[in-house]
Design a protein around this motif. Structure first.
Motif, PDB file in Angstrom:
ATOM      1  N   ARG A 122       0.834  -1.218   0.000  1.00  0.00           N
ATOM      2  CA  ARG A 122       0.000   0.000   0.000  1.00  0.00           C
ATOM      3  C   ARG A 122       0.860   1.256   0.000  1.00  0.00           C
ATOM      4  O   ARG A 122       0.551   2.227  -0.682  1.00  0.00           O
ATOM      5  CB  ARG A 122      -0.902   0.027   1.230  1.00  0.00           C
ATOM      6  N   GLU A 123       1.929   1.245   0.795  1.00  0.00           N
ATOM      7  CA  GLU A 123       2.831   2.400   0.852  1.00  0.00           C
ATOM      8  C   GLU A 123       3.431   2.712  -0.509  1.00  0.00           C
ATOM      9  O   GLU A 123       3.835   3.847  -0.756  1.00  0.00           O
ATOM     10  CB  GLU A 123       3.966   2.143   1.853  1.00  0.00           C
ATOM     11  N   ARG A 124       3.477   1.717  -1.385  1.00  0.00           N
ATOM     12  CA  ARG A 124       4.032   1.902  -2.728  1.00  0.00           C
ATOM     13  C   ARG A 124       2.944   2.080  -3.782  1.00  0.00           C
ATOM     14  O   ARG A 124       3.188   1.930  -4.974  1.00  0.00           O
ATOM     15  CB  ARG A 124       4.953   0.737  -3.070  1.00  0.00           C
ATOM     16  N   GLY A 125       1.736   2.390  -3.332  1.00  0.00           N
ATOM     17  CA  GLY A 125       0.655   2.759  -4.245  1.00  0.00           C
ATOM     18  C   GLY A 125      -0.253   1.654  -4.717  1.00  0.00           C
ATOM     19  O   GLY A 125      -1.134   1.894  -5.543  1.00  0.00           O
ATOM     20  N   ALA A 126      -0.094   0.438  -4.200  1.00  0.00           N
ATOM     21  CA  ALA A 126      -0.967  -0.663  -4.613  1.00  0.00           C
ATOM     22  C   ALA A 126      -2.236  -0.664  -3.771  1.00  0.00           C
ATOM     23  O   ALA A 126      -2.227  -0.285  -2.599  1.00  0.00           O
ATOM     24  CB  ALA A 126      -0.248  -2.000  -4.459  1.00  0.00           C
ATOM     25  N   LYS A 127      -3.318  -1.099  -4.363  1.00  0.00           N
ATOM     26  CA  LYS A 127      -4.566  -1.291  -3.634  1.00  0.00           C
ATOM     27  C   LYS A 127      -4.536  -2.710  -3.073  1.00  0.00           C
ATOM     28  O   LYS A 127      -4.381  -3.674  -3.828  1.00  0.00           O
ATOM     29  CB  LYS A 127      -5.762  -1.109  -4.559  1.00  0.00           C
ATOM     30  N   VAL A 128      -4.656  -2.834  -1.749  1.00  0.00           N
ATOM     31  CA  VAL A 128      -4.539  -4.137  -1.092  1.00  0.00           C
ATOM     32  C   VAL A 128      -5.782  -4.392  -0.252  1.00  0.00           C
ATOM     33  O   VAL A 128      -6.182  -3.540   0.543  1.00  0.00           O
ATOM     34  CB  VAL A 128      -3.280  -4.196  -0.193  1.00  0.00           C
ATOM     35  N   ALA A 129      -6.382  -5.558  -0.435  1.00  0.00           N
ATOM     36  CA  ALA A 129      -7.571  -5.958   0.329  1.00  0.00           C
ATOM     37  C   ALA A 129      -7.172  -7.005   1.357  1.00  0.00           C
ATOM     38  O   ALA A 129      -6.804  -8.125   1.003  1.00  0.00           O
ATOM     39  CB  ALA A 129      -8.632  -6.511  -0.612  1.00  0.00           C
ATOM     40  N   ILE A 130      -7.245  -6.620   2.645  1.00  0.00           N
ATOM     41  CA  ILE A 130      -6.964  -7.550   3.743  1.00  0.00           C
ATOM     42  C   ILE A 130      -8.307  -7.924   4.357  1.00  0.00           C
ATOM     43  O   ILE A 130      -9.109  -7.057   4.650  1.00  0.00           O
ATOM     44  CB  ILE A 130      -6.041  -6.900   4.795  1.00  0.00           C
ATOM     45  N   PRO A 131      -8.572  -9.221   4.546  1.00  0.00           N
ATOM     46  CA  PRO A 131      -9.874  -9.635   5.084  1.00  0.00           C
ATOM     47  C   PRO A 131     -10.202  -8.956   6.402  1.00  0.00           C
ATOM     48  O   PRO A 131      -9.336  -8.764   7.252  1.00  0.00           O
ATOM     49  CB  PRO A 131      -9.728 -11.146   5.297  1.00  0.00           C
TER      50      PRO A 131
END
Length: 140
Positions: A122-131
């Motif tokens: 996320r810090e590098r601009g990716a969208k991350v989905a954590i349950p």
């Protein structure tokens, strides 16, 4: 596009994409050709897994907030290695272009390195989905 944080061995979600195993150890009792079929992973990427020593630390005792903080700090330190930094940069860039998942065997994603790896992405601009099914306070 999104990167999903998943538990290896659980059924894949629709649209999950390639599943990447960010674990140090391969699944026990599973033939290499069956990893993907049995919903473990399509690609093994141990460069962003905790070292064996840190895995041993994680498994030695139940989680407390202090033990988790110590683990997290050590894992973040390990992820400063150049090879880990290159893989993290690659995953973050790919996460802006396509769907894929990163996973580990731990039951609780909030007491597992994969949630910390998700934060790094996320810090590098990716969208991350954590349950959301597991709270940060629950143990492994």
């Amino acid at each position: 596009m999104a990167i999903r944080v998943v538990r290896l061995g659980e059924p894949r979600a629709r649209g999950e994409g390639v599943r990447i195993g960010t674990v140090r150890l391969l699944p026990r009792g599973v033939k290499k050709e069956d990893y993907a079929r049995r919903d473990f992973f399509d690609l093994w990427l141990p460069e962003v897994a905790p070292t064996r020593g840190l895995v041993a630390y994680a498994q030695a005792k139940p989680w407390t907030d202090a033990r988790w903080a110590a683990f997290r700090k050590k894992y973040l330190g390990e992820m400063q290695r150049p090879e880990a930094q290159r893989v993290i940069a690659l995953l973050a860039a790919l996460g802006r272009q396509t769907n894929f998942s990163i996973g580990c065997y731990c039951e609780n994603p909030w007491r597992c390195h994969r949630s910390v790896l998700g934060e790094l992405l996320r810090e590098r601009g990716a969208k991350v989905a954590i349950p959301r099914s597991a709270s940060p306070r629950r143990s492994r």
